[in-house]
Motif scaffolding. Structure first.
Motif, PDB file in Angstrom:
ATOM      1  N   THR A 171      -2.486  -8.324 -27.525  1.00 55.91           N
ATOM      2  CA  THR A 171      -2.790  -7.009 -26.964  1.00 55.91           C
ATOM      3  C   THR A 171      -3.431  -6.151 -28.043  1.00 55.91           C
ATOM      4  O   THR A 171      -2.898  -6.042 -29.140  1.00 55.91           O
ATOM      5  CB  THR A 171      -1.497  -6.340 -26.451  1.00 55.91           C
ATOM      6  OG1 THR A 171      -0.884  -7.220 -25.511  1.00 55.91           O
ATOM      7  CG2 THR A 171      -1.805  -5.023 -25.773  1.00 55.91           C
ATOM      8  N   GLU A 220      -5.659  -2.471 -29.175  1.00 57.45           N
ATOM      9  CA  GLU A 220      -5.962  -1.095 -28.789  1.00 57.45           C
ATOM     10  C   GLU A 220      -7.233  -0.614 -29.458  1.00 57.45           C
ATOM     11  O   GLU A 220      -7.571  -1.058 -30.563  1.00 57.45           O
ATOM     12  CB  GLU A 220      -4.799  -0.173 -29.167  1.00 57.45           C
ATOM     13  CG  GLU A 220      -3.603  -0.407 -28.283  1.00 57.45           C
ATOM     14  CD  GLU A 220      -2.731   0.832 -28.129  1.00 57.45           C
ATOM     15  OE1 GLU A 220      -2.941   1.809 -28.867  1.00 57.45           O
ATOM     16  OE2 GLU A 220      -1.845   0.800 -27.263  1.00 57.45           O
ATOM     17  N   VAL A 241      -7.859   2.862 -25.153  1.00 55.56           N
ATOM     18  CA  VAL A 241      -7.757   1.759 -24.199  1.00 55.56           C
ATOM     19  C   VAL A 241      -6.895   0.637 -24.755  1.00 55.56           C
ATOM     20  O   VAL A 241      -6.672   0.551 -25.962  1.00 55.56           O
ATOM     21  CB  VAL A 241      -9.148   1.159 -23.845  1.00 55.56           C
ATOM     22  CG1 VAL A 241     -10.041   2.200 -23.231  1.00 55.56           C
ATOM     23  CG2 VAL A 241      -9.787   0.548 -25.073  1.00 55.56           C
ATOM     24  N   GLU A 242      -6.403  -0.193 -23.843  1.00 59.78           N
ATOM     25  CA  GLU A 242      -5.620  -1.350 -24.252  1.00 59.78           C
ATOM     26  C   GLU A 242      -6.233  -2.589 -23.613  1.00 59.78           C
ATOM     27  O   GLU A 242      -6.506  -2.598 -22.414  1.00 59.78           O
ATOM     28  CB  GLU A 242      -4.179  -1.174 -23.777  1.00 59.78           C
ATOM     29  CG  GLU A 242      -3.235  -2.215 -24.339  1.00 59.78           C
ATOM     30  CD  GLU A 242      -1.851  -2.038 -23.755  1.00 59.78           C
ATOM     31  OE1 GLU A 242      -1.012  -1.385 -24.399  1.00 59.78           O
ATOM     32  OE2 GLU A 242      -1.611  -2.563 -22.656  1.00 59.78           O
ATOM     33  N   THR A 255      -6.904  -8.076 -18.892  1.00 60.40           N
ATOM     34  CA  THR A 255      -6.922  -6.721 -18.327  1.00 60.40           C
ATOM     35  C   THR A 255      -7.402  -5.722 -19.376  1.00 60.40           C
ATOM     36  O   THR A 255      -7.228  -5.929 -20.575  1.00 60.40           O
ATOM     37  CB  THR A 255      -5.521  -6.263 -17.860  1.00 60.40           C
ATOM     38  OG1 THR A 255      -4.645  -6.324 -18.982  1.00 60.40           O
ATOM     39  CG2 THR A 255      -5.000  -7.112 -16.737  1.00 60.40           C
ATOM     40  N   THR A 278      -6.966  -1.524 -19.763  1.00 55.82           N
ATOM     41  CA  THR A 278      -6.413  -0.315 -19.154  1.00 55.82           C
ATOM     42  C   THR A 278      -6.656   0.883 -20.062  1.00 55.82           C
ATOM     43  O   THR A 278      -6.784   0.728 -21.274  1.00 55.82           O
ATOM     44  CB  THR A 278      -4.893  -0.437 -18.920  1.00 55.82           C
ATOM     45  OG1 THR A 278      -4.312  -1.039 -20.077  1.00 55.82           O
ATOM     46  CG2 THR A 278      -4.586  -1.254 -17.695  1.00 55.82           C
ATOM     47  N   ILE A 279      -6.719   2.061 -19.441  1.00 55.04           N
ATOM     48  CA  ILE A 279      -6.872   3.289 -20.216  1.00 55.04           C
ATOM     49  C   ILE A 279      -5.488   3.831 -20.522  1.00 55.04           C
ATOM     50  O   ILE A 279      -4.688   4.080 -19.613  1.00 55.04           O
ATOM     51  CB  ILE A 279      -7.723   4.304 -19.441  1.00 55.04           C
ATOM     52  CG1 ILE A 279      -9.154   3.786 -19.386  1.00 55.04           C
ATOM     53  CG2 ILE A 279      -7.672   5.659 -20.119  1.00 55.04           C
ATOM     54  CD1 ILE A 279     -10.057   4.553 -18.500  1.00 55.04           C
ATOM     55  N   VAL A 280      -5.192   3.957 -21.804  1.00 55.61           N
ATOM     56  CA  VAL A 280      -3.876   4.439 -22.211  1.00 55.61           C
ATOM     57  C   VAL A 280      -3.834   5.953 -22.120  1.00 55.61           C
ATOM     58  O   VAL A 280      -2.922   6.541 -21.550  1.00 55.61           O
ATOM     59  CB  VAL A 280      -3.546   3.982 -23.655  1.00 55.61           C
ATOM     60  CG1 VAL A 280      -2.159   4.449 -24.049  1.00 55.61           C
ATOM     61  CG2 VAL A 280      -3.671   2.476 -23.764  1.00 55.61           C
ATOM     62  N   VAL A 335     -14.052   4.576 -14.609  1.00 52.08           N
ATOM     63  CA  VAL A 335     -13.164   3.409 -14.718  1.00 52.08           C
ATOM     64  C   VAL A 335     -13.776   2.168 -14.074  1.00 52.08           C
ATOM     65  O   VAL A 335     -13.285   1.064 -14.276  1.00 52.08           O
ATOM     66  CB  VAL A 335     -11.762   3.670 -14.121  1.00 52.08           C
ATOM     67  CG1 VAL A 335     -11.005   4.679 -14.941  1.00 52.08           C
ATOM     68  CG2 VAL A 335     -11.863   4.098 -12.680  1.00 52.08           C
ATOM     69  N   LEU A 345     -14.297  -0.837 -16.197  1.00 48.44           N
ATOM     70  CA  LEU A 345     -13.191  -1.709 -16.609  1.00 48.44           C
ATOM     71  C   LEU A 345     -13.287  -3.074 -15.928  1.00 48.44           C
ATOM     72  O   LEU A 345     -13.167  -4.118 -16.573  1.00 48.44           O
ATOM     73  CB  LEU A 345     -11.849  -1.047 -16.273  1.00 48.44           C
ATOM     74  CG  LEU A 345     -11.547   0.271 -16.997  1.00 48.44           C
ATOM     75  CD1 LEU A 345     -10.179   0.794 -16.605  1.00 48.44           C
ATOM     76  CD2 LEU A 345     -11.621   0.091 -18.504  1.00 48.44           C
ATOM     77  N   ASP A 346     -13.501  -3.060 -14.609  1.00 49.05           N
ATOM     78  CA  ASP A 346     -13.608  -4.318 -13.870  1.00 49.05           C
ATOM     79  C   ASP A 346     -14.786  -5.146 -14.367  1.00 49.05           C
ATOM     80  O   ASP A 346     -14.703  -6.372 -14.468  1.00 49.05           O
ATOM     81  CB  ASP A 346     -13.781  -4.040 -12.374  1.00 49.05           C
ATOM     82  CG  ASP A 346     -12.484  -3.530 -11.757  1.00 49.05           C
ATOM     83  OD1 ASP A 346     -11.424  -3.796 -12.354  1.00 49.05           O
ATOM     84  OD2 ASP A 346     -12.542  -2.863 -10.709  1.00 49.05           O
TER      85      ASP A 346
END
Lengths: 288, 148
Positions: free
Chosen positions: B64, B66, B78-79, B89, B91-93, B107, B110-111
């Motif tokens: 993981t 960051e 982001v992570e 994945t 994700t926005i932290v 967002v 992201l996909d």
């Protein structure tokens, strides 16, 4: 007898002042709380044009939702958003007020744009809208990113000063600011592409200001002179979409001759607060 | 009566025509897109089958990561989760200073990052600053995740 007349005059002046301060308060609230409504709505327009050009599906994105909300709102209440809530419109009002103050102090007047030219410049905003729509449709709008004065404004307004590559945008913004000093609502009337969309939006007839001409004082043009859009108020007409619903004319009329309906004038405090509240609620529901 | 409101009626008709045309366009496109999606699905199935054969050939080290970069109004964090060498994945932290309508649109990248397994994706038009910020942040995270 004269005392009653004087009292009435004083009351009217006070009313005018209260209306002005309420408007300023609402403008400040929206300016600091929701400064990006106008760009978000216009991003919706650009998005639709871009998707059509690319043959993609138009989905209800956050931008499209803001756009639809503001269009429905404008259909219902006229361009109250432009007059009271748009951050760029408020910026124009602020800059003009400041410029007026300075002009009074130094006792010099800036040159003004002749009325005939102002009437013609009105159509420029449709050209701006059309140009941007075409660029979006062709999918090349991104190549002109550094030219948007709104991008520069929205960056500066959140103290983001990374403006490399925005030379043209900065130049246009400065030119607009100068225009705002010279002319009330300079940008909104002549250049705003979102204003162009609102100007052709159908507005429910009971939300358009009307004037009972037969009751006017002969040759009095105070409503037109006070109107930031130089409008001759005449109810539903091809130019009624140019009205920002600021309500200045209602207070300016010496005979209280401007009104929305028989019973409602349009600048009642409860009505203005209600409209602002509905707009605010709409924005909060959408989570803008 | 009609004459009094002729301007309003004319504009209302225009709006109805435009909205109708857009709805029809969307309807026609979604049919087409459904067909296309079926085809890509079949293609993807063959691809995953192939990927299963040469497993763990992804670019990145599992873990993981960051990253943080400047968006429109402030920092975006982001992570990125990497599993079996691939970006699983993103994700926005946190993105406290971003405008909500803009972030919601941004967002979408992201996909695309997961799909393309990288940050060579187009920014979301209208939300360029926010989406560029996300891409920059993911870039930093991926730098760490690069296999040495």
């Amino acid at each position: 007898m004269t005392d009653i007349v004087k009292q009435k005059k004083r009351d009217k002046k006070l009313d005018k002042k209260i209306h002005r301060y309420i408007r300023i308060a609402i403008q400040l609230l929206f300016f600091f709380w929701m400064p990006s409504l106008f760009t978000a709505a216009f991003a919706g327009i650009k998005y639709v044009a871009g998707q059509l050009g690319a043959g993609e599906l138009i989905e209800p994105t956050a931008f499209v939702k803001v756009l639809v909300m503001l269009l429905l709102y404008t259909m219902l209440f006229g361009r109250f958003f432009c007059g009271y809530a748009c951050a760029f419109g408020s910026l124009g009002d602020g800059v003009y007020a400041l410029s007026e103050l300075v002009q009074k102090r130094v006792k010099r007047k800036l040159p003004s744009i002749p009325l005939k030219v102002r009437y013609k410049l009105r159509y420029l905003k449709f050209a701006v809208l059309f140009l941007i729509l075409i660029l979006c449709f062709l999918g090349i709008y991104g190549n002109f990113r550094g030219t948007s004065p709104w991008d520069v404004f929205s960056k500066v307004s959140v103290a983001n000063f990374e403006l490399a590559g925005y030379g043209i945008g900065i130049g246009i913004l400065v030119a607009i600011l100068i225009g705002m000093c010279v002319q009330k609502r300079f940008f909104c009337r002549f250049l705003c592409p979102m204003g162009a969309v609102f100007a052709i939006t159908p507005i429910l007839p009971f939300s358009i200001l009307k004037r009972d001409r037969s009751a006017c004082i002969n040759k009095c043009t105070r409503c037109i002179q006070n109107c930031p859009a130089d409008l001759e108020i005449q109810g539903d007409s091809p130019t009624s979409g140019e009205c920002f619903m600021c309500g200045v004319c209602i207070d300016a009329c010496p005979k209280a001759n401007l009104h929305l309906t028989q019973k409602v004038k349009g600048n009642e405090i409860w009505l203005v607060l209600l409209k602002a509240g509905i707009l605010l609620a709409g924005c909060l529901v959408l989570g803008v | 009566m009609v004459k009094k409101y002729s301007n309003f009626i004319f504009r209302m008709l225009n709006v109805l025509i435009i909205v109708g045309a857009l709805l029809f366009y969307n309807y026609a496109r979604s049919n087409q897109i459904e067909k296309d999606a079926l085809i890509t699905q079949i293609n993807q199935l063959t691809q995953t089958a192939q990927a299963a054969v040469n497993e763990d050939t992804g670019l990145y080290e599992d873990g993981t990561y960051e990253g943080e970069a400047k968006g429109y109004g402030g920092m975006i964090q982001v992570e990125v989760v990497v599993a079996k060498g691939n970006i699983e994945t993103v994700t926005i932290v946190s993105a406290e200073k971003e405008d909500k309508a803009y972030l919601d649109s941004a967002v979408a990248v992201l996909d695309e990052i997961v799909e393309t397994q990288g940050t060579e994706v187009d920014t979301v038009s209208g939300a360029t600053f926010s989406s560029q910020g996300i891409l920059d942040a993911v870039d930093l995270a991926l730098e760490e995740a690069m296999k040495k």
